[in-house]
Design an enzyme around this catalytic site. Sequence first.
Site, PDB file in Angstrom:
ATOM      1  N   ILE A   1       0.841  -1.208   0.000  1.00 35.10           N
ATOM      2  CA  ILE A   1       0.000   0.000   0.000  1.00 35.10           C
ATOM      3  C   ILE A   1       0.876   1.258   0.000  1.00 35.10           C
ATOM      4  O   ILE A   1       0.584   2.238  -0.685  1.00 35.10           O
ATOM      5  CB  ILE A   1      -0.962  -0.003   1.218  1.00 35.10           C
ATOM      6  CG1 ILE A   1      -1.785  -1.310   1.216  1.00 35.10           C
ATOM      7  CG2 ILE A   1      -1.895   1.192   1.175  1.00 35.10           C
ATOM      8  CD1 ILE A   1      -2.591  -1.552   2.479  1.00 35.10           C
TER       9      ILE A   1
ATOM     10  N   LEU B   1      12.441   0.875  12.061  1.00 38.86           N
ATOM     11  CA  LEU B   1      11.816   1.738  13.075  1.00 38.86           C
ATOM     12  C   LEU B   1      12.124   1.258  14.495  1.00 38.86           C
ATOM     13  O   LEU B   1      11.947   2.009  15.449  1.00 38.86           O
ATOM     14  CB  LEU B   1      10.299   1.783  12.889  1.00 38.86           C
ATOM     15  CG  LEU B   1       9.750   2.418  11.605  1.00 38.86           C
ATOM     16  CD1 LEU B   1       8.239   2.561  11.702  1.00 38.86           C
ATOM     17  CD2 LEU B   1      10.359   3.768  11.319  1.00 38.86           C
TER      18      LEU B   1
ATOM     19  N   ASN C   1     -10.679  -4.580   2.351  1.00 38.31           N
ATOM     20  CA  ASN C   1      -9.789  -5.574   1.730  1.00 38.31           C
ATOM     21  C   ASN C   1      -9.098  -5.011   0.492  1.00 38.31           C
ATOM     22  O   ASN C   1      -9.652  -5.087  -0.613  1.00 38.31           O
ATOM     23  CB  ASN C   1     -10.587  -6.828   1.366  1.00 38.31           C
ATOM     24  CG  ASN C   1     -10.981  -7.626   2.591  1.00 38.31           C
ATOM     25  OD1 ASN C   1     -11.680  -7.119   3.461  1.00 38.31           O
ATOM     26  ND2 ASN C   1     -10.536  -8.855   2.683  1.00 38.31           N
TER      27      ASN C   1
ATOM     28  N   SER D   1      -7.105  -1.269  10.424  1.00 41.03           N
ATOM     29  CA  SER D   1      -7.706  -2.346   9.629  1.00 41.03           C
ATOM     30  C   SER D   1      -9.137  -2.610  10.084  1.00 41.03           C
ATOM     31  O   SER D   1      -9.460  -2.479  11.274  1.00 41.03           O
ATOM     32  CB  SER D   1      -6.875  -3.613   9.830  1.00 41.03           C
ATOM     33  OG  SER D   1      -7.537  -4.720   9.292  1.00 41.03           O
TER      34      SER D   1
ATOM     35  N   TYR E   1      -2.479  -9.674  15.886  1.00 42.71           N
ATOM     36  CA  TYR E   1      -2.293  -8.632  14.868  1.00 42.71           C
ATOM     37  C   TYR E   1      -3.360  -7.532  15.038  1.00 42.71           C
ATOM     38  O   TYR E   1      -3.048  -6.343  15.102  1.00 42.71           O
ATOM     39  CB  TYR E   1      -2.373  -9.243  13.461  1.00 42.71           C
ATOM     40  CG  TYR E   1      -2.570  -8.219  12.375  1.00 42.71           C
ATOM     41  CD1 TYR E   1      -1.530  -7.372  11.994  1.00 42.71           C
ATOM     42  CD2 TYR E   1      -3.810  -8.074  11.732  1.00 42.71           C
ATOM     43  CE1 TYR E   1      -1.722  -6.410  11.006  1.00 42.71           C
ATOM     44  CE2 TYR E   1      -4.000  -7.125  10.741  1.00 42.71           C
ATOM     45  CZ  TYR E   1      -2.960  -6.292  10.382  1.00 42.71           C
ATOM     46  OH  TYR E   1      -3.157  -5.341   9.412  1.00 42.71           O
TER      47      TYR E   1
ATOM     48  N   LYS F   1      -3.281  -3.338  16.177  1.00 42.64           N
ATOM     49  CA  LYS F   1      -3.918  -2.220  15.455  1.00 42.64           C
ATOM     50  C   LYS F   1      -4.772  -1.396  16.416  1.00 42.64           C
ATOM     51  O   LYS F   1      -4.721  -0.172  16.426  1.00 42.64           O
ATOM     52  CB  LYS F   1      -4.782  -2.749  14.299  1.00 42.64           C
ATOM     53  CG  LYS F   1      -3.987  -3.327  13.153  1.00 42.64           C
ATOM     54  CD  LYS F   1      -3.214  -2.243  12.422  1.00 42.64           C
ATOM     55  CE  LYS F   1      -2.176  -2.782  11.479  1.00 42.64           C
ATOM     56  NZ  LYS F   1      -1.175  -1.804  11.065  1.00 42.64           N
TER      57      LYS F   1
ATOM     58  N   LYS G   1       2.072  -7.976   9.312  1.00 42.86           N
ATOM     59  CA  LYS G   1       0.627  -8.035   9.033  1.00 42.86           C
ATOM     60  C   LYS G   1       0.054  -9.438   8.823  1.00 42.86           C
ATOM     61  O   LYS G   1      -1.088  -9.565   8.396  1.00 42.86           O
ATOM     62  CB  LYS G   1       0.316  -7.171   7.813  1.00 42.86           C
ATOM     63  CG  LYS G   1       1.005  -7.652   6.540  1.00 42.86           C
ATOM     64  CD  LYS G   1       0.411  -7.035   5.286  1.00 42.86           C
ATOM     65  CE  LYS G   1       1.010  -7.643   4.040  1.00 42.86           C
ATOM     66  NZ  LYS G   1       0.438  -7.177   2.803  1.00 42.86           N
TER      67      LYS G   1
END
Length: 340
Positions: free
Chosen positions: A12, A59, A178, A124, A148, A152, A84
Amino acid sequence: MKVLITGGLGYIGSHTAVELSSKGHECFIVDNLINSNRDVFNRIEMLGKHPISLMMVDLLDQKALADVFRRFKFDAVIHFAGLKAVGESVKNPLLYYEHNLMSTLNLLKEMKKANVKKLVFSSSATVYGDLSTPPITEDAPTSIINPYGQTKLMVEEILTDLAQSDPEWSTALLRYFNPIGAHPSGLLGENPNGIPNNLMPYLTQVAKGKREYLSIFGNDYPTHDGTGVRDYIHVMDLAEGHVKALIYLENNTGAHTFNLGSGRGYSVLDLIKTFEEVNNVHIPYRIVDKRPGDIAVSYADSSKAERELGWRATRGLGEMCEDAWRWEKGLEKSVDKTME
Ligand code: NAD
Ligand code: UD1
């Protein structure tokens, strides 16, 4: 705007970097290549309109990150970097908590020090779990079923606390549904490591002959054809949503949650049929057991994003299938991963 994009070489992030660059923004990418390839950078540069900077930084390495913020003065940050894979997060939760939370905390600390207080975060639709009846609005209850998803939601909460503690922070928490599809040039797309977990990358590998058939996880869901229904959104629409979110943050402080979806639900069989029709290929499939944790139906109410960001998804399922297939067909040896 000068925009730092963490994870900008990923699926993305790379599309968003091209979109930002085409709109005249100056992009600075940090990525540690844990799930991407250096070659993606050349492609982003080829497709964007302005020079883009790349820094190979993890990071989790606070010192290296501090150096990035010392060298450049950013107006805003888009934070894609993270792990992810849902299944992996269930097997190795500590890895996910450490990676996704520590990297975000490091980033926020450096942003605060440098007085950069505008952030777009990749959340998400997974945070909604199975409690709500679609179409799902942003105020639907959250329900987490894997580590996961928990990372988020925890980052969303951290960002909300931050905005409450200091009225100068402006954050957009974008809950993607999605994402599928690829850049129409065929130069950028999704190239997962190993066996794909998600439907579209698996389907394109079946179309290419890399995998024998697609397993459909269950055909007795309460849906129009028994297979699971999802809200597929073209990755280019998603990229445009990030640009709109950045503009929104220029005039709006606080933490703001937005669903980014098309608002339409399609079943697994709908997707296969559309893919076959628009690309003129055959997709062999078998019905297998349901995947644990899957829900029957999920699709977004994205009217808040339309109202407040002036954004809506415009690309249809056929275009998503065409672009995904163009990308898969064109995957070169340099970026192609070996078959398992
Ligand atoms: P991706 O794995 O393709 O991209 C993530 C990028 O971040 C990769 O290039 C990777 O190398 C980099 N990265 C990871 N950890 C890093 C670190 N510690 N330091 C520097 N770079 C690091 O993933 P994507 O599909 O582009 O997703 C981007 C974000 O959106 C992720 O946070 C993901 O959880 C979220 N998201 C994705 C989807 C989806 O279906 N793709 C859906 C909802 C949310
Ligand atoms: C997945 C992630 C979720 C993430 C979302 C967004 C998992 C378990 N969940 O959800 O955390 O937020 O993507 O991109 O990975 N299917 C098959 N055969 C396959 C693969 C999938 O039939 O080989 C079906 C699934 O049962 C589902 C649909 O296809 O009905 C979409 O699956 P997938 O692409 O994995 O996305 P989600 O399950 O929605």
